[in-house]
Design an enzyme around this catalytic site. Structure first.
Site, PDB file in Angstrom:
ATOM      1  N   ALA A   1       0.860  -1.182   0.000  1.00 40.99           N
ATOM      2  CA  ALA A   1       0.000   0.000   0.000  1.00 40.99           C
ATOM      3  C   ALA A   1       0.901   1.238   0.000  1.00 40.99           C
ATOM      4  O   ALA A   1       2.068   1.180   0.395  1.00 40.99           O
ATOM      5  CB  ALA A   1      -0.916  -0.006   1.217  1.00 40.99           C
TER       6      ALA A   1
ATOM      7  N   GLY B   1       0.385  -4.932   1.044  1.00 42.04           N
ATOM      8  CA  GLY B   1      -0.814  -4.966   0.219  1.00 42.04           C
ATOM      9  C   GLY B   1      -0.647  -5.766  -1.054  1.00 42.04           C
ATOM     10  O   GLY B   1      -1.630  -6.287  -1.597  1.00 42.04           O
TER      11      GLY B   1
ATOM     12  N   GLU C   1      -1.132  -9.329  -0.054  1.00 41.30           N
ATOM     13  CA  GLU C   1      -2.559  -9.460   0.227  1.00 41.30           C
ATOM     14  C   GLU C   1      -3.375  -9.518  -1.063  1.00 41.30           C
ATOM     15  O   GLU C   1      -4.346 -10.287  -1.164  1.00 41.30           O
ATOM     16  CB  GLU C   1      -3.016  -8.301   1.111  1.00 41.30           C
ATOM     17  CG  GLU C   1      -2.444  -8.382   2.521  1.00 41.30           C
ATOM     18  CD  GLU C   1      -2.624  -7.107   3.326  1.00 41.30           C
ATOM     19  OE1 GLU C   1      -3.026  -7.196   4.486  1.00 41.30           O
ATOM     20  OE2 GLU C   1      -2.340  -6.010   2.783  1.00 41.30           O
TER      21      GLU C   1
ATOM     22  N   GLU D   1       4.390  -4.954   7.696  1.00 37.17           N
ATOM     23  CA  GLU D   1       3.667  -3.822   8.287  1.00 37.17           C
ATOM     24  C   GLU D   1       4.082  -3.507   9.719  1.00 37.17           C
ATOM     25  O   GLU D   1       4.128  -2.330  10.112  1.00 37.17           O
ATOM     26  CB  GLU D   1       2.154  -4.082   8.227  1.00 37.17           C
ATOM     27  CG  GLU D   1       1.547  -3.977   6.830  1.00 37.17           C
ATOM     28  CD  GLU D   1       1.541  -5.294   6.080  1.00 37.17           C
ATOM     29  OE1 GLU D   1       0.840  -5.377   5.061  1.00 37.17           O
ATOM     30  OE2 GLU D   1       2.247  -6.235   6.504  1.00 37.17           O
TER      31      GLU D   1
END
Length: 260
Positions: free
Chosen positions: A66, A111, A114, A134
């Site tokens: 992200a 992300g 994911e 993260e």
């Protein structure tokens, strides 16, 4: 339809979706997530698409994560809403009524990992790298990483990767069941297309119902799951493709499925 951060292409019955932010290693910001949701909505409505390949632009990254520059100054509520956006889009991708293949060239971190896990099948290049880093940024995985990783590789190994933020190579990702296959970088897209083509040659409704039975069955006990399978198995017998597939087999000829 054109998108700012995504390239959409269609080859026969296969869709190729490319996250296209190469200068940011294809990092996911809100704009890109909204583009992706619009693409998914388009795919849901296109009955001529039988399989989907998702990849990142360039060779360095599938999706590096992200977008940290967007997340850095979020407050608690804004952070929650950003996580909800990512989760909503990824869940919609996961529930898409056609099979999805992630073609992972390089970094699939945070992300990006994911996003890959929200796809049905993951093919990695030998240069691919995976991780959920993260905790080292002061946050938790926010787009489903704490849930899908544990379901794919087991809670103990998932906790180790998430707690440590360790980045693993493609061969280790394959060993623990995070990816289905490893190929040379230069062969990655061809391999993904070959698999998508093989899927698309089967009866599209049957493939869709296979996905439904697996995904719904994993959420319930085995007795309920068997009922789901029986329900989807029965639905196949209302299709023209079932009649065609079995007739072609018995008549020893090539099948001609029509997605009906």
């Amino acid at each position: 339809m054109e998108f700012k951060n995504i390239i959409f292409e269609k080859e026969d019955n296969i869709a190729l979706v490319t996250i296209n932010r190469p200068k940011a290693l294809n990092a996911l910001n809100s704009e890109t997530l909204k583009d992706l949701e619009a693409v998914i909505e388009m795919l849901e409505k296109d009955s001529e698409i039988y399989a989907v390949i998702l990849k990142g632009s360039g060779d360095k990254a599938f999706v590096a994560g992200a977008d940290i520059s967007e997340m850095k100054d979020l407050n608690e509520e804004q952070g929650r809403e950003f996580g909800r956006l990512g989760n909503k889009v990824f869940r919609r991708l996961e529930k898409l009524n056609k099979p999805t293949i992630a073609a992972i060239s390089g970094f699939a971190l945070g992300g990006g990992c994911e996003l890959a896990m929200a796809c049905d099948i993951r093919i990695a290049s030998e240069k691919a790298r995976f991780g959920q880093p993260e905790a080292g940024l002061g946050i938790t995985p926010g787009f489903g990483g704490t849930q899908r990783l544990a379901r794919l590789i087991g809670a103990g190994r998932a906790k180790e990767l998430i707690y440590t933020g360790e980045m693993i190579k493609a061969d280790e990702a394959y060993r623990i069941g995070l990816v289905n296959k490893i190929v040379a970088l230069e062969a990655l897209l061809d391999e993904a297309k070959a698999m998508a083509k093989k899927i698309a040659e089967n009866a599209p409704i049957a493939v869709k119902l296979c996905k439904d039975a697996i995904d719904r069955g994993l959420q319930v006990d085995i007795d309920s799951a068997i009922e789901i399978e029986a329900e989807d198995f029965g639905k196949c017998f209302s299709t023209e493709d079932q009649k065609e597939g079995m007739s072609a087999f018995l008549e020893k000829r090539e099948k001609q499925f029509k997605n009906r």
